[in-house]
Design an enzyme around this catalytic site. Structure first.
Site, short mmCIF file in Angstrom:
data_model
loop_
_atom_site.label_atom_id
_atom_site.label_comp_id
_atom_site.label_asym_id
_atom_site.label_seq_id
_atom_site.Cartn_x
_atom_site.Cartn_y
_atom_site.Cartn_z
N HIS A 1 0.90 -1.11 0.07
CA HIS A 1 -0.04 0.00 -0.02
C HIS A 1 0.97 1.34 0.08
O HIS A 1 1.97 1.17 0.31
CB HIS A 1 -1.08 0.01 1.13
CG HIS A 1 -0.29 0.07 2.49
ND1 HIS A 1 0.36 1.20 2.97
CD2 HIS A 1 -0.20 -0.98 3.49
CE1 HIS A 1 0.97 1.03 4.16
NE2 HIS A 1 0.54 -0.13 4.58
N ASP B 1 -2.65 -19.07 12.87
CA ASP B 1 -1.59 -19.66 13.57
C ASP B 1 -1.51 -19.28 15.11
O ASP B 1 -1.33 -17.96 15.15
CB ASP B 1 0.03 -19.25 13.09
CG ASP B 1 1.05 -19.95 13.39
OD1 ASP B 1 1.45 -19.90 14.44
OD2 ASP B 1 1.80 -20.66 12.53
N SER C 1 2.62 -5.02 7.00
CA SER C 1 2.16 -4.65 5.68
C SER C 1 3.50 -4.94 4.57
O SER C 1 4.30 -4.60 5.08
CB SER C 1 1.74 -2.96 5.46
OG SER C 1 2.85 -2.09 6.04
#
Length: 337
Positions: free
Chosen positions: A163, A286, A301
């Site tokens: 992003h 997980d 990210s």
């Protein structure tokens, strides 16, 4: 002369993002991404700026005659980029004082950028109570933070974040186009909670960059990877029709500098015919990752998503209300940059 604003920020995994806000010109269909790249997952220190200094606000100047606002009606606003004073280039905040102190007249032309387009303003500096020449413009040059490397191509190009980087104070995006990346170390984690995203707490030294940022758009940051590297893992990339709902892995670093695989579930895979940052919905399953981070946190990210032995995308967004859920972007949209 001016107020210098500095801020250390974590690269945000945004909960809501308008992918059309940048006006980027992108291909209208997926490319064949059946190739090999070097797998990222490592934490990055990121320093990015504009071709000039970023205006963060207009302020008053206290002079011997009282408060004055030299730039009040100039039309200059937060997010503009100051590039020149009287034709002299401004690269860092300190350049303003250097240039202004040599001006023969109080009347001067300032050059700015807004949305990539230059414009000029005629202004006059005033002298404050300390004898300093000032325009009453608050500026800063670079912003820094922590993110995750997604991949490095075999010809030395990198992609990260998944992003864009936006300046949190001014909101500008398009002006932030150049900078450097650095190896980083994750010192700790602030866990995500419902309605409150956590974050990776990291550190890095700016003395030894490993790459140069050339592009910043809604699909990430991109540029040249300059570090001589021999221990990256090679991986094939997937085409968009290979992404299926089901078991997958995120390759990320939540401690130190070494990434690990953590199991996730691809809840939904979009069949996108044009670029979009929300290519898949993912769920963290997980227990090790959940216990440590509470789900997706800021700084993750760009973490690669792997399914059936192929790189299919990168983590981009988090559901703030449910941090175990988030979005991923298709790797093909990143590779096209």
């Amino acid at each position: 002369m001016k107020k210098i604003c500095t801020r250390f920020f974590i690269i945000l995994i945004l909960a809501f993002l308008s992918v059309n806000s940048l006006g980027a010109v992108m291909p209208t269909k997926p490319v064949d991404t059946s190739t090999e790249v070097y797998l990222g997952g490592r934490p990055l220190g990121i320093e990015i700026g504009a071709d000039g200094v970023i205006v963060t606000g207009i302020s008053k100047v206290e002079t011997a005659n009282g408060a004055e606002f030299p730039m009040k009606d100039s039309g200059v606003r937060s997010g503009d980029v100051l590039t020149k004073i009287a034709g002299k280039s401004v690269v860092k905040p300190e350049d303003i004082s250097t240039i202004v102190n040599k001006l023969p007249s109080t009347d001067v032309i300032l050059t700015f950028l807004r949305d990539g387009k230059p414009f000029e303003v005629r202004a006059k500096f005033v002298v404050d109570k300390n004898g300093e020449r000032r325009f009453g413009v608050n500026v800063r040059d670079k912003i820094t933070g922590i993110g995750t490397l997604t991949y490095v191509t075999t010809d030395g190009k990198f992609g990260a974040l998944g992003h864009h980087i936006a300046d949190s104070e001014t909101g500008i995006i398009s002006a932030l186009t150049s900078g450097s990346i650095f190896d980083a170390y994750i010192d700790g984690v602030k866990k995500s909670m419902p309605d409150k995203a956590g974050e990776l707490i990291g550190s890095f030294s700016r003395s030894d960059p490993v790459g140069r940022i050339k592009k910043n758009n809604e699909f990430g940051i991109f540029g040249e990877y300059t570090k001589a590297e021999n221990n990256f893992q090679k991986i094939k990339t997937a085409n968009i029709d290979e992404i299926k709902p089901g078991k997958a892995y995120v390759y990320t670093t939540i401690s130190g500098s070494k990434p690990e695989y953590y199991e996730i579930d691809i809840v939904k895979a979009e069949r996108q015919s044009k670029p979009d940052v929300k290519s898949m919905v993912i769920s963290i399953t997980d227990k090790r990752l959940l216990n440590k981070t509470g789900g997706i946190v800021q700084g993750m990210s760009g973490s690669p998503i792997i399914q059936n032995g192929k790189l299919v995308g990168a983590v981009t967004h988090v559901y703030v209300g449910e941090p175990t859920m988030g979005f991923g972007v298709f790797i093909g949209w990143m590779l096209q940059n």
